[in-house]
Design a protein around this motif. Structure first.
Motif, mmCIF file in Angstrom:
data_model
loop_
_atom_site.group_PDB
_atom_site.id
_atom_site.type_symbol
_atom_site.label_atom_id
_atom_site.label_comp_id
_atom_site.label_asym_id
_atom_site.label_seq_id
_atom_site.Cartn_x
_atom_site.Cartn_y
_atom_site.Cartn_z
ATOM 1 N N ALA A 1 0.836 -1.204 0.000
ATOM 2 C CA ALA A 1 0.000 0.000 0.000
ATOM 3 C C ALA A 1 0.872 1.256 0.000
ATOM 4 C CB ALA A 1 -0.930 0.000 1.219
ATOM 5 N N THR A 2 1.972 1.231 0.744
ATOM 6 C CA THR A 2 2.884 2.374 0.757
ATOM 7 C C THR A 2 3.548 2.547 -0.595
ATOM 8 O OG1 THR A 2 3.273 2.171 3.131
ATOM 9 C CG2 THR A 2 4.957 3.331 1.859
ATOM 10 N N VAL A 3 3.977 1.457 -1.200
ATOM 11 C CA VAL A 3 4.600 1.522 -2.528
ATOM 12 C C VAL A 3 3.615 2.097 -3.539
ATOM 13 C CG1 VAL A 3 5.519 0.124 -4.436
ATOM 14 C CG2 VAL A 3 6.299 -0.288 -2.086
ATOM 15 N N ARG A 4 2.361 1.651 -3.498
ATOM 16 C CA ARG A 4 1.342 2.181 -4.425
ATOM 17 C C ARG A 4 1.079 3.668 -4.166
ATOM 18 N NH1 ARG A 4 -0.633 -2.716 -3.070
ATOM 19 N NH2 ARG A 4 -2.239 -1.882 -1.686
ATOM 20 N N ALA A 5 1.008 4.056 -2.901
ATOM 21 C CA ALA A 5 0.758 5.462 -2.560
ATOM 22 C C ALA A 5 1.910 6.352 -3.035
ATOM 23 C CB ALA A 5 0.557 5.611 -1.056
ATOM 24 N N LEU A 6 3.146 5.908 -2.808
ATOM 25 C CA LEU A 6 4.291 6.688 -3.276
ATOM 26 C C LEU A 6 4.345 6.727 -4.798
ATOM 27 C CD1 LEU A 6 7.044 5.576 -0.734
ATOM 28 C CD2 LEU A 6 5.854 7.789 -0.844
ATOM 29 N N GLY A 7 3.930 5.640 -5.435
ATOM 30 C CA GLY A 7 3.858 5.618 -6.897
ATOM 31 C C GLY A 7 2.860 6.649 -7.410
ATOM 32 N N ALA A 8 1.705 6.745 -6.743
ATOM 33 C CA ALA A 8 0.686 7.729 -7.142
ATOM 34 C C ALA A 8 1.188 9.147 -6.912
ATOM 35 C CB ALA A 8 -0.610 7.485 -6.369
ATOM 36 N N LEU A 9 1.881 9.374 -5.796
ATOM 37 C CA LEU A 9 2.433 10.694 -5.503
ATOM 38 C C LEU A 9 3.477 11.078 -6.548
ATOM 39 C CD1 LEU A 9 2.515 13.110 -3.529
ATOM 40 C CD2 LEU A 9 4.241 11.816 -2.215
ATOM 41 N N SER A 10 4.345 10.141 -6.882
ATOM 42 C CA SER A 10 5.373 10.408 -7.889
ATOM 43 C C SER A 10 4.763 10.638 -9.266
ATOM 44 C CB SER A 10 6.377 9.254 -7.946
ATOM 45 O OG SER A 10 7.116 9.196 -6.749
ATOM 46 N N LYS A 11 3.715 9.891 -9.583
ATOM 47 C CA LYS A 11 3.040 10.089 -10.875
ATOM 48 C C LYS A 11 2.437 11.495 -10.949
ATOM 49 C CE LYS A 11 -0.411 8.143 -13.961
ATOM 50 N NZ LYS A 11 -1.380 7.069 -14.180
ATOM 51 N N ALA A 12 1.852 11.958 -9.862
ATOM 52 C CA ALA A 12 1.302 13.317 -9.833
ATOM 53 C C ALA A 12 2.411 14.347 -9.997
ATOM 54 C CB ALA A 12 0.535 13.550 -8.528
ATOM 55 N N LEU A 13 3.567 14.106 -9.382
ATOM 56 C CA LEU A 13 4.696 15.017 -9.556
ATOM 57 C C LEU A 13 5.172 15.005 -11.003
ATOM 58 C CD1 LEU A 13 6.779 17.016 -8.490
ATOM 59 C CD2 LEU A 13 8.185 15.044 -7.802
ATOM 60 N N GLU A 14 5.221 13.833 -11.616
ATOM 61 C CA GLU A 14 5.613 13.754 -13.028
ATOM 62 C C GLU A 14 4.648 14.551 -13.906
ATOM 63 O OE1 GLU A 14 5.876 9.581 -13.934
ATOM 64 O OE2 GLU A 14 7.601 9.294 -12.610
ATOM 65 N N THR A 15 3.367 14.508 -13.607
ATOM 66 C CA THR A 15 2.390 15.303 -14.351
ATOM 67 C C THR A 15 2.662 16.781 -14.145
ATOM 68 O OG1 THR A 15 0.756 13.528 -14.178
ATOM 69 C CG2 THR A 15 -0.077 15.727 -14.694
#
Length: 150
Positions: free
Chosen positions: A21-35
């Protein structure tokens, strides 16, 4: 399941005790930063294109004068050339405000979250996705570049 010798390098393996769950949450946060990185790039494109257009107006003014349209040359020169794009702002000031107000804060927060929750290891979500999708032993599906790192 791939072994460590055949899997991602240490920097792309989930630290012990880090949940999916933490890995997925950090992935979503990083994806938003990439956007946001992409949005910032578009903002720089807006800045550069607007500046280019402003310099192109020099030619338009000169050509209007050459064609005998002094009044139109004056209007373009005084009404549009060098004009603020929004009240009080040229595009560089918009870029600076975006960086100062939003972009830097977002980058710092994302970095702090990765540092605290994943020992600073970036792209864990993507690394795990790669592991799940690659074919072990296939020469075009290697886990990492040939650097000798484990």
């Amino acid at each position: 399941m791939h072994t460590h010798e055949d899997g991602p390098d240490r920097d792309h393996r989930r630290p012990e005790g880090t949940s999916g769950a933490t890995v997925r949450a950090l992935g979503a946060l990083s994806k938003a930063l990439e956007t946001t990185e992409r949005a910032r790039g578009h903002l720089y494109a807006f800045h550069q294109l607007t500046g280019t257009a402003d310099f192109q107006l020099d030619e338009a003014v000169a050509l209007l004068r050459e064609a005998g349209h002094e009044e139109w040359a004056r209007k373009v020169s005084t009404e549009i050339l060098g004009r603020n794009v929004i009240p009080g702002h040229w595009t560089f000031q918009i870029v600076e405000a975006y960086d100062r107000t939003y972009y830097r804060s977002f980058r710092q927060l994302e970095r702090a979250a990765v540092d605290e929750l994943a020992e600073g290891r970036d792209h864990l979500y993507e690394a795990e996705l790669k592991e799940a999708r690659r074919t072990a032993g296939h020469p075009d599906h290697t886990a990492r570049p040939e650097t000798g790192e484990t």
